[in-house]
Design a protein around this motif. Structure first.
Motif, mmCIF file in Angstrom:
data_model
loop_
_atom_site.group_PDB
_atom_site.id
_atom_site.type_symbol
_atom_site.label_atom_id
_atom_site.label_comp_id
_atom_site.label_asym_id
_atom_site.label_seq_id
_atom_site.Cartn_x
_atom_site.Cartn_y
_atom_site.Cartn_z
ATOM 1 N N VAL A 88 0.825 -1.201 0.000
ATOM 2 C CA VAL A 88 0.000 0.000 0.000
ATOM 3 C C VAL A 88 0.866 1.261 0.000
ATOM 4 O O VAL A 88 0.508 2.276 -0.620
ATOM 5 N N GLU A 111 -9.543 3.861 -1.261
ATOM 6 C CA GLU A 111 -10.367 3.067 -2.181
ATOM 7 C C GLU A 111 -9.723 3.004 -3.562
ATOM 8 O O GLU A 111 -9.779 1.964 -4.233
ATOM 9 N N SER A 114 -6.989 0.405 -3.493
ATOM 10 C CA SER A 114 -7.552 -0.948 -3.530
ATOM 11 C C SER A 114 -8.024 -1.308 -4.936
ATOM 12 O O SER A 114 -7.822 -2.431 -5.418
ATOM 13 N N GLY A 123 -5.622 -7.864 -5.401
ATOM 14 C CA GLY A 123 -6.585 -7.480 -4.379
ATOM 15 C C GLY A 123 -6.268 -8.148 -3.041
ATOM 16 O O GLY A 123 -5.970 -9.342 -2.991
ATOM 17 N N GLU A 126 -2.620 -5.256 0.216
ATOM 18 C CA GLU A 126 -2.210 -3.949 0.726
ATOM 19 C C GLU A 126 -1.136 -4.015 1.808
ATOM 20 O O GLU A 126 -0.200 -3.205 1.819
#
Length: 272
Positions: A88, A111, A114, A123, A126
């Motif tokens: 992330v 968001e 993601s 997916g 993160e």
């Protein structure tokens, strides 16, 4: 020229007093998808660094379309994977142009991160440390960062090195998506079969432009042989060069090609 995303004007780039690319002239058309090919040491990565401004020209200039946003993905070898960062954190760097170094990330930003990771097949990754990622997973992460940058000009330096075939296919699909959105994309690629199958235009370098334009024409055997011979003729301590009679002829040919080719069909300038 309003249709030019980039314009090279007698561009010479190098390190110290040693040029790595000599007298490059031509345009990269807005919305084009171009592969940059050549042997190791032919100037491909040097050109990318010159476009992004990490290298200043020894001579000539790179002219960007006013207001265009640029995203640059360097080779994986230039990334310090030992740095204690999570996926992330790396992907969120793509938000810097919008948020700045000290900007606070919003719920919308999180968001967006993601969604970008979902788009590259990561997916839920993160919180994974980047030093635990495979080569393919790391490259997908870097592509997610580029997605967030929402750039007009995308420069990718050897994005397919050391990644599996499935990842290559997925990244090619993402590049084609960007191309469909009329972004300008330049990609350094080693696999000529991959280039022939997926890239409409190609720039063939051997420290100087050998051919540039339609991929099928650029990658003709005689051009590849010429590039190999040019490359083998260069020494590592290649001295400063002045434009030769050949270069002036190329400039004239470039002007002719610039006006004579229909750029809607993807034909770029070619060097003799």
């Amino acid at each position: 020229m309003t249709n030019a995303s980039l314009t090279f004007r007698d561009l010479t780039l190098g390190y110290g007093s040693h040029p790595a690319i000599h007298h490059l002239n031509g345009i990269v058309r807005k919305g084009s998808l171009t592969a940059v090919v050549g042997a190791n040491g032919s100037g491909k990565s040097t050109l990318m660094k010159g476009i992004v401004g990490a290298l200043k020209p020894m001579e000539g200039a790179v002219v960007h379309m006013p207001g265009a946003r640029t995203a640059y993905l360097p080779q994986q070898s230039e990334l310090d994977r030992s740095f204690p960062a999570r996926v992330v954190d790396l992907v969120s760097l793509g938000l810097w142009p919008k948020r700045g170094m000290l900007g606070r990330y919003t719920k919308e930003d999180r968001e967006s991160v993601s969604k970008a990771l979902m788009a590259v097949g990561l997916g839920g990754f993160e919180k994974r440390p980047i030093d635990t990622l495979s080569g393919g997973q790391l490259q997908r992460t870097l592509f997610a960062r580029v997605l967030l940058q929402d750039a007009d000009l995308i420069l990718l330096d050897e994005p397919f090195n050391a990644v599996d075939a499935k990842t290559v296919g997925d990244l090619i699909a993402l590049i084609k998506r960007w191309h469909g959105e009329e972004r300008t994309i330049m990609v350094v690629v080693h696999d000529l079969d991959l280039v022939r199958q997926n890239f409409p235009e190609t720039l063939l370098l051997a420290r100087q432009p050998v051919a540039w334009g339609d991929t099928k024409e650029t990658l003709r055997p005689e051009n590849l042989l010429k590039a190999r011979r040019f490359h083998e003729a260069w020494e590592e301590n290649a001295p400063w060069c002045e434009p030769s009679e050949h270069d002036h002829t190329h400039d004239h040919d470039h002007d002719h090609l610039d006006h004579g080719h229909d750029h809607r069909h993807g034909s770029g300038p070619r060097a003799a």
